[in-house]
Write a protein that holds these residues in place. Structure first.
Motif, PDB file in Angstrom:
ATOM      1  N   LYS A  22      -3.334  12.287  -5.489  1.00 44.84           N
ATOM      2  CA  LYS A  22      -3.433  11.003  -6.184  1.00 44.84           C
ATOM      3  C   LYS A  22      -2.209  10.136  -5.868  1.00 44.84           C
ATOM      4  N   THR A  23      -1.021  10.740  -5.872  1.00 41.75           N
ATOM      5  CA  THR A  23       0.201  10.002  -5.550  1.00 41.75           C
ATOM      6  C   THR A  23       0.172   9.510  -4.104  1.00 41.75           C
ATOM      7  N   MET A  24      -0.223  10.391  -3.179  1.00 41.27           N
ATOM      8  CA  MET A  24      -0.303   9.998  -1.769  1.00 41.27           C
ATOM      9  C   MET A  24      -1.302   8.868  -1.564  1.00 41.27           C
ATOM     10  N   LEU A  25      -2.405   8.918  -2.295  1.00 39.66           N
ATOM     11  CA  LEU A  25      -3.430   7.887  -2.170  1.00 39.66           C
ATOM     12  C   LEU A  25      -2.898   6.525  -2.604  1.00 39.66           C
ATOM     13  N   TYR A  26      -2.195   6.486  -3.727  1.00 34.98           N
ATOM     14  CA  TYR A  26      -1.620   5.223  -4.197  1.00 34.98           C
ATOM     15  C   TYR A  26      -0.591   4.679  -3.208  1.00 34.98           C
ATOM     16  N   ILE A  27       0.243   5.559  -2.664  1.00 34.42           N
ATOM     17  CA  ILE A  27       1.260   5.126  -1.701  1.00 34.42           C
ATOM     18  C   ILE A  27       0.602   4.589  -0.430  1.00 34.42           C
ATOM     19  N   ILE A  29      -2.403   3.273  -0.064  1.00 39.87           N
ATOM     20  CA  ILE A  29      -3.046   1.986  -0.347  1.00 39.87           C
ATOM     21  C   ILE A  29      -2.008   0.879  -0.459  1.00 39.87           C
ATOM     22  N   PHE A  30      -0.892   1.164  -1.120  1.00 39.67           N
ATOM     23  CA  PHE A  30       0.176   0.171  -1.282  1.00 39.67           C
ATOM     24  C   PHE A  30       0.701  -0.280   0.085  1.00 39.67           C
ATOM     25  N   PHE A  31       1.051   0.691   0.944  1.00 45.13           N
ATOM     26  CA  PHE A  31       1.604   0.330   2.245  1.00 45.13           C
ATOM     27  C   PHE A  31       0.552  -0.301   3.159  1.00 45.13           C
ATOM     28  N   ALA A  32      -0.697   0.106   3.044  1.00 49.11           N
ATOM     29  CA  ALA A  32      -1.744  -0.507   3.848  1.00 49.11           C
ATOM     30  C   ALA A  32      -1.904  -1.978   3.483  1.00 49.11           C
ATOM     31  N   LEU A  33      -1.853  -2.281   2.190  1.00 45.13           N
ATOM     32  CA  LEU A  33      -1.961  -3.682   1.766  1.00 45.13           C
ATOM     33  C   LEU A  33      -0.773  -4.512   2.241  1.00 45.13           C
ATOM     34  N   ILE A  34       0.417  -3.950   2.144  1.00 43.53           N
ATOM     35  CA  ILE A  34       1.613  -4.675   2.602  1.00 43.53           C
ATOM     36  C   ILE A  34       1.551  -4.914   4.110  1.00 43.53           C
ATOM     37  N   LEU A  35       1.194  -3.879   4.874  1.00 46.53           N
ATOM     38  CA  LEU A  35       1.109  -4.041   6.328  1.00 46.53           C
ATOM     39  C   LEU A  35       0.000  -5.009   6.729  1.00 46.53           C
ATOM     40  N   PHE A  36      -1.107  -4.982   6.007  1.00 48.16           N
ATOM     41  CA  PHE A  36      -2.194  -5.904   6.309  1.00 48.16           C
ATOM     42  C   PHE A  36      -1.759  -7.343   6.046  1.00 48.16           C
ATOM     43  N   ALA A  37      -1.085  -7.561   4.915  1.00 51.63           N
ATOM     44  CA  ALA A  37      -0.597  -8.908   4.600  1.00 51.63           C
ATOM     45  C   ALA A  37       0.427  -9.367   5.641  1.00 51.63           C
ATOM     46  N   ALA A  38       1.314  -8.467   6.050  1.00 57.55           N
ATOM     47  CA  ALA A  38       2.317  -8.815   7.062  1.00 57.55           C
ATOM     48  C   ALA A  38       1.644  -9.118   8.403  1.00 57.55           C
ATOM     49  N   LEU A  57      -5.822  -0.382   9.036  1.00 62.22           N
ATOM     50  CA  LEU A  57      -7.157   0.187   9.179  1.00 62.22           C
ATOM     51  C   LEU A  57      -7.092   1.700   9.328  1.00 62.22           C
ATOM     52  N   SER A  58      -6.141   2.181  10.106  1.00 57.73           N
ATOM     53  CA  SER A  58      -5.995   3.628  10.260  1.00 57.73           C
ATOM     54  C   SER A  58      -5.498   4.260   8.962  1.00 57.73           C
ATOM     55  N   LEU A  59      -4.614   3.575   8.251  1.00 57.83           N
ATOM     56  CA  LEU A  59      -4.177   4.080   6.951  1.00 57.83           C
ATOM     57  C   LEU A  59      -5.334   4.092   5.955  1.00 57.83           C
ATOM     58  N   GLY A  60      -6.226   3.139   6.083  1.00 58.94           N
ATOM     59  CA  GLY A  60      -7.403   3.095   5.217  1.00 58.94           C
ATOM     60  C   GLY A  60      -8.318   4.285   5.439  1.00 58.94           C
ATOM     61  N   ILE A  61      -8.451   4.709   6.694  1.00 59.42           N
ATOM     62  CA  ILE A  61      -9.273   5.878   7.011  1.00 59.42           C
ATOM     63  C   ILE A  61      -8.649   7.134   6.404  1.00 59.42           C
ATOM     64  N   ILE A  62      -7.333   7.246   6.501  1.00 52.96           N
ATOM     65  CA  ILE A  62      -6.642   8.389   5.901  1.00 52.96           C
ATOM     66  C   ILE A  62      -6.788   8.352   4.381  1.00 52.96           C
ATOM     67  N   LEU A  64      -9.253   7.064   2.726  1.00 56.37           N
ATOM     68  CA  LEU A  64     -10.636   7.455   2.428  1.00 56.37           C
ATOM     69  C   LEU A  64     -10.798   8.972   2.420  1.00 56.37           C
ATOM     70  N   ALA A  65     -10.199   9.637   3.384  1.00 52.06           N
ATOM     71  CA  ALA A  65     -10.261  11.101   3.440  1.00 52.06           C
ATOM     72  C   ALA A  65      -9.588  11.708   2.213  1.00 52.06           C
ATOM     73  N   ASN A  66      -8.450  11.143   1.824  1.00 52.72           N
ATOM     74  CA  ASN A  66      -7.761  11.632   0.631  1.00 52.72           C
ATOM     75  C   ASN A  66      -8.580  11.370  -0.630  1.00 52.72           C
ATOM     76  N   ALA A  67      -9.269  10.249  -0.688  1.00 54.71           N
ATOM     77  CA  ALA A  67     -10.106   9.944  -1.850  1.00 54.71           C
ATOM     78  C   ALA A  67     -11.251  10.946  -1.964  1.00 54.71           C
ATOM     79  N   ASN A  68     -11.822  11.336  -0.823  1.00 60.53           N
ATOM     80  CA  ASN A  68     -12.878  12.342  -0.844  1.00 60.53           C
ATOM     81  C   ASN A  68     -12.346  13.697  -1.303  1.00 60.53           C
ATOM     82  N   ASN A  69     -11.150  14.067  -0.837  1.00 63.15           N
ATOM     83  CA  ASN A  69     -10.537  15.322  -1.282  1.00 63.15           C
ATOM     84  C   ASN A  69     -10.234  15.287  -2.777  1.00 63.15           C
ATOM     85  N   LEU A  70      -9.766  14.139  -3.250  1.00 63.26           N
ATOM     86  CA  LEU A  70      -9.468  13.994  -4.674  1.00 63.26           C
ATOM     87  C   LEU A  70     -10.736  14.133  -5.503  1.00 63.26           C
TER      88      LEU A  70
END
Length: 82
Positions: A22-27, A29-38, A57-62, A64-70
């Motif tokens: 859960k912690t990894m998933l939040y981190i 998503i946070f960095f993916a949003l920042i990198l996408f905005a940048a 996009l690649s962070l989003g795929i990772i 997604l995999a973590n969300a499925n595991n969660l």
């Protein structure tokens, strides 16, 4: 190192892994949003495509995999009544 299936984990391992994922998933998503905005900002400012836009996009795929595991861990936790 082989990972255990949720059915093979003890209750403590299950709770620990759920918290970690859960912690990894939040981190992620946070960095993916920042990198996408940048990436979008750099694309607009420089008026050309930035490769930085592809990394989220690649962070989003990772993520997604973590969300499925969660989801799997939460299902097992619910079946055990934790």
């Amino acid at each position: 190192m082989a990972t255990k299936k949720p059915e093979e984990m003890s209750n403590e391992e299950l709770l620990k892994n759920e918290k970690l994922i859960k912690t990894m998933l939040y981190i992620l998503i946070f960095f993916a949003l920042i990198l996408f905005a940048a990436g979008i900002w750099l694309t607009i400012v420089k008026h050309k495509f930035s490769a930085l836009t592809v990394i989220p996009l690649s962070l989003g795929i990772i993520a997604l995999a973590n969300a499925n595991n969660l989801k799997t861990l939460q299902k097992e936790k619910k079946s055990r009544g934790l």
